[in-house]
Scaffold this motif. Sequence first.
Motif, PDB file in Angstrom:
ATOM      1  N   ASP A 280       9.015   3.833  -0.093  1.00 36.40           N
ATOM      2  CA  ASP A 280       9.819   4.531  -1.093  1.00 36.40           C
ATOM      3  C   ASP A 280       9.450   6.016  -1.082  1.00 36.40           C
ATOM      4  OD1 ASP A 280       7.424   4.805  -2.553  1.00 36.40           O
ATOM      5  OD2 ASP A 280       8.002   3.370  -4.096  1.00 36.40           O
ATOM      6  N   ALA A 281       9.975   6.780  -2.022  1.00 31.56           N
ATOM      7  CA  ALA A 281       9.729   8.227  -2.066  1.00 31.56           C
ATOM      8  C   ALA A 281       8.254   8.560  -2.274  1.00 31.56           C
ATOM      9  CB  ALA A 281      10.579   8.870  -3.160  1.00 31.56           C
TER      10      ALA A 281
ATOM     11  N   VAL B 170      -0.630   8.707   8.409  1.00 33.16           N
ATOM     12  CA  VAL B 170       0.343   9.206   9.366  1.00 33.16           C
ATOM     13  C   VAL B 170      -0.078  10.607   9.790  1.00 33.16           C
ATOM     14  CG1 VAL B 170       2.783   9.729   9.756  1.00 33.16           C
ATOM     15  CG2 VAL B 170       2.135   7.817   8.250  1.00 33.16           C
ATOM     16  N   ASP B 171      -0.259  10.791  11.094  1.00 33.11           N
ATOM     17  CA  ASP B 171      -0.686  12.088  11.635  1.00 33.11           C
ATOM     18  C   ASP B 171       0.522  12.976  11.867  1.00 33.11           C
ATOM     19  OD1 ASP B 171      -1.778  14.233  12.972  1.00 33.11           O
ATOM     20  OD2 ASP B 171      -2.793  13.028  14.487  1.00 33.11           O
TER      21      ASP B 171
ATOM     22  N   GLY C 260       0.807  -1.202   0.000  1.00 30.24           N
ATOM     23  CA  GLY C 260       0.000   0.000   0.000  1.00 30.24           C
ATOM     24  C   GLY C 260       0.839   1.251   0.000  1.00 30.24           C
ATOM     25  N   GLN C 261       0.279   2.286   0.633  1.00 28.97           N
ATOM     26  CA  GLN C 261       0.928   3.582   0.657  1.00 28.97           C
ATOM     27  C   GLN C 261       0.724   4.219   2.024  1.00 28.97           C
ATOM     28  OE1 GLN C 261      -0.614   6.508  -2.152  1.00 28.97           O
ATOM     29  NE2 GLN C 261       1.401   7.456  -2.320  1.00 28.97           N
TER      30      GLN C 261
ATOM     31  N   TYR D 210       4.577   9.503   2.796  1.00 28.97           N
ATOM     32  CA  TYR D 210       5.406   9.418   3.996  1.00 28.97           C
ATOM     33  C   TYR D 210       6.586   8.505   3.718  1.00 28.97           C
ATOM     34  CZ  TYR D 210       6.874   8.102   8.704  1.00 28.97           C
ATOM     35  OH  TYR D 210       7.614   7.862   9.838  1.00 28.97           O
ATOM     36  N   GLU D 211       7.788   9.029   3.885  1.00 29.15           N
ATOM     37  CA  GLU D 211       8.998   8.208   3.763  1.00 29.15           C
ATOM     38  C   GLU D 211       9.411   7.805   5.167  1.00 29.15           C
ATOM     39  OE1 GLU D 211      12.131   9.000   0.772  1.00 29.15           O
ATOM     40  OE2 GLU D 211      11.050  10.906   0.514  1.00 29.15           O
ATOM     41  N   GLY D 212       9.350   6.525   5.445  1.00 29.93           N
ATOM     42  CA  GLY D 212       9.685   6.019   6.767  1.00 29.93           C
ATOM     43  C   GLY D 212       9.533   4.515   6.802  1.00 29.93           C
TER      44      GLY D 212
END
Length: 123
Positions: A72-73, A118-119, A30-31, A52-54
Amino acid sequence: MKRSALVLVAVALASCGGAGAGDGTSGIRGQALAGPQCPVETQASPCPPVPYEGTVIATDVESGAEYTVDTDADGRFELPLEPGPYEVSIVSETSPPSAKPQTVTVGPDSFTEITVSVDTGIR
């Protein structure tokens, strides 16, 4: 090419987690999207979430085993997992960012598509 590299990283990271990481026929993909990006959002000035990159973490609800994959980016990820229930969130040293954990059930021979919200803490 980016997607195949991400898949290879996901397989490598999941296999480090030990038994239960999956054989590549099932898991989650997913994303991860981070938002809000603005303190005030209006129709005239939308402020959509950004990739979100993490690190995404999946915890096996039954065994407690943890499996991680870096996004990924574009915030996209794929993590091979054995079928079963998992709690999915992000790895964060500070708050924000944070992500409310979501329970996902991985079925046999399929990847469950999810969005990890992501908050950012912006209010």
